[in-house]
Design an enzyme around this catalytic site. Structure first.
Site, mmCIF file in Angstrom:
data_model
loop_
_atom_site.group_PDB
_atom_site.id
_atom_site.type_symbol
_atom_site.label_atom_id
_atom_site.label_comp_id
_atom_site.label_asym_id
_atom_site.label_seq_id
_atom_site.Cartn_x
_atom_site.Cartn_y
_atom_site.Cartn_z
ATOM 1 N N CYS A 294 -0.337 4.106 2.370
ATOM 2 C CA CYS A 294 -0.088 3.890 3.796
ATOM 3 C C CYS A 294 1.382 4.044 4.160
ATOM 4 C CB CYS A 294 -0.558 2.488 4.197
ATOM 5 S SG CYS A 294 -2.321 2.195 3.962
ATOM 6 N N ASP A 295 2.269 3.520 3.313
ATOM 7 C CA ASP A 295 3.667 3.352 3.705
ATOM 8 C C ASP A 295 4.664 4.193 2.924
ATOM 9 O OD1 ASP A 295 2.638 1.397 5.384
ATOM 10 O OD2 ASP A 295 3.003 -0.210 3.964
ATOM 11 N N CYS B 84 0.843 -1.195 0.000
ATOM 12 C CA CYS B 84 0.000 0.000 0.000
ATOM 13 C C CYS B 84 0.878 1.244 0.000
ATOM 14 C CB CYS B 84 -0.933 0.008 1.215
ATOM 15 S SG CYS B 84 -1.925 1.514 1.367
#
Length: 555
Positions: free
Chosen positions: A136-137, A133
């Protein structure tokens, strides 16, 4: 007697949401069930710019708008994991961890989850350099080299997104070209921070606490090459986007599943079982896109409506939408649970305050927030300012501030080990087992508000079976959940862990914004969120449902 719905939609991604909108507009009594917060895979997409009529929008914003639109037409939503189904008879039965539901028709829109590639080191370094992701990261890899594995649309779009953070992005494509629209592939090839290597595969990634090297092979020439970090203290990232696995296992005994795990349908989205439809990425199809998922959901809902007209006539159940109400317990709507997702603005601007005040008025009891600060540090002062302003919105929440070491007894009672910290106290003034480390902004404002709602009452409805499972945990368990405020997957994990803590005094749940706690991040080698540290020992990465958290807790 259980409440009987016209239609139950399992899955709240783009297909399920579109089906809900059309079913609601057609006056069908409709329930959408999903184990996760509504939105599906589109929630983790940073930008949507290929949906007709919308120039640019985040996936999170689009999914929220779809949810509100469905609710506007009377559609109900329940967050619950489906455990089993019985789809054979006139009345379709859905058993979940939160209760049983019945309907005359069902649409399965459970979608799919990211597929893993299977290279050496993939499991070992998941969350420590290997991710799935970018939204997200991505920020964890600011100024670093990043490899993106895949040649489809998702890989191309996420590769472009990662250039916001990475020093350089290298696309690793197994074939001799991209399998995405030419306009997107041209953007990738022209981007100054992206290098593309076709006919190439990742064979191994490794290192120590985090990634230090990766080995690749040209699948035409057989030539192997290796990437190593330039200095031993450096690391890099690998993001995998190589397709998805259909979530159809629960339905394999009820409807026909093909050899790849997809549910075949006719042009009306009908399965081989009368009154049961499938929509979205759970179907075998040529193009898996937002627009095709929405189309599937629309067709499935209109097909279900036609089926229901005849079915209700035969069963003598009256007009569509006239199945009666059940008097279900009132709780926060999904929109109330998600009061804000904007980034880069004041946490308590006027718009957010307007949304929070009516929610806070619904708290049944007065509760407390006990903040332990690190003296006059900038971050502690920012936290003090946020909590003071927040407490000014309601007389149901009292805030008390202490400096580290000022009251050792209360620090011990609240089990504070990481500073600054905010402990949630119940109506009796006793520590509830829920802590926040960081300012609960971004997506984590949602988990913060839900923690207060559940601590003060009335709280979210919890099924007796689920409650029994939580209370069966018989050992002390501490969950420290590393999050990023831009992560759309983290709030669900935090909320579930908090719920467990509030229902079982042996369980603690701490939300930790890793951007402000580098020692915590480095200690556990966190390069992906959500990161769940169990009893300060075991670390697991990725989104987890309640059953998975219970397993981690030994329940």
């Amino acid at each position: 007697m259980k409440e009987l719905y016209d239609l139950i939609i399992i899955g709240s991604g783009s297909a399920g949401m579109a089906a809900g909108i059309y079913a609601g507009r057609s006056k069908l009594k409709t329930l959408v069930i999903d184990r996760d917060r509504a939105g599906g895979q589109i929630k983790i997409t940073s930008e949507v710019e290929n949906y007709p009529g919308i120039l640019n929008i985040s996936g999170e914003e689009l999914s929220q708008a779809m949810r509100r639109q469905a609710e506007k037409f009377g559609v109900k939503f329940r967050q619950a994991a489906v455990e089993s189904v019985d789809l054979a008879g006139d009345i379709k039965k859905i058993r979940t961890a939160e209760g049983d539901y019945e309907a005359l028709a069902v649409i399965i829109a459970t979608g799919s989850v990211p597929r893993k590639l299977g290279f050496i080191g993939e499991e070992e370094f998941r969350g420590r350099g290997i991710g799935y992701c970018a939204t997200c990261d991505g920020e964890f890899f600011t100024g670093m080299d990043v490899f993106v594995i895949g040649g489809g649309l998702a890989a191309a779009e996420e590769g472009i997104f990662l250039t916001r953070y990475a020093r350089k992005v290298t696309m690793i494509v197994r074939g001799d070209g991209f399998s995405c629209p030419q306009t997107i592939s041209e953007r990738v090839l022209a981007h100054p921070k992206i290098e593309v290597k076709f006919n190439t595969e990742l064979r191994e990634a490794g290192g120590d606490a985090v990634l230090r090297y990766a080995e690749f092979v040209n699948n035409r020439s057989g030539e192997r090459w290796r990437y190593d970090v330039r200095e031993q203290k450096q690391t890099f990232g690998v993001f995998v986007f190589v397709g998805y696995i259909p979530q159809s296992a629960e339905y394999a005994q009820e409807v026909r599943i093909d050899e790849r795990g997809y549910i075949p349908t006719d042009e009306s989205m009908g399965t081989n079982v009368e009154g049961v439809y499938a929509a979205g990425d759970i179907r075998p199809k040529e193009l898996r896109q937002l627009v095709t998922a929405v189309a599937d959901g629309t067709i499935a809902a209109t097909s279900a409506e036609k089926y229901l007209v005849g079915k209700k006539e035969r069963l003598g159940l009256g007009e569509l939408g006239e199945l009666g109400e059940s008097g279900e317990r009132d709780e926060l709507s999904d929109e109330e649970k998600t009061p804000v997702t904007r980034q880069g603005t004041s946490l308590l601007d006027d718009s957010l305050k307007e949304q929070l005040v009516p929610i806070l008025e619904r708290l049944e009891n007065r509760i407390g927030l006990l903040a332990f600060l690190e003296g006059s540090s900038g971050f502690s002062e920012e936290l003090r300012s946020f909590l003071s302003e927040f407490a000014g919105l309601t007389d149901k929440v009292e805030v008390e501030f202490l400096n580290r070491g000022e009251d050792a007894v209360r620090e011990k009672e609240a089990k504070i080990t990481l500073f600054p910290a905010v402990a949630v106290l119940g109506p009796d003034g006793v520590y509830t087992g829920v802590q926040f480390h960081g300012i609960p902004g971004g997506h984590e404002i949602n988990s913060f508000i839900l923690a207060l709602y559940n601590a003060a009452g009335p709280g979210q409805a919890v099924g007796e079976e689920t409650l029994a499972k939580i209370r069966r945990v018989s050992r002390k368990v501490n969950f420290k959940i590393g999050v990023s405020l831009s992560c759309t997957l983290c709030p669900d994990v935090v909320t579930l862990a908090q719920l467990m803590a509030l229902k079982n005094p042996l369980i603690e749940a701490e939300m930790i914004d890793v951007a402000h706690y580098p020692d915590f991040k480095n200690k556990y080698g966190i390069m992906s969120v959500p990161a769940i540290v169990v009893n300060d020992e075991k670390v697991v990465f990725g989104k987890k449902n309640l059953e998975e958290l219970l397993e981690l807790a030994g329940g």
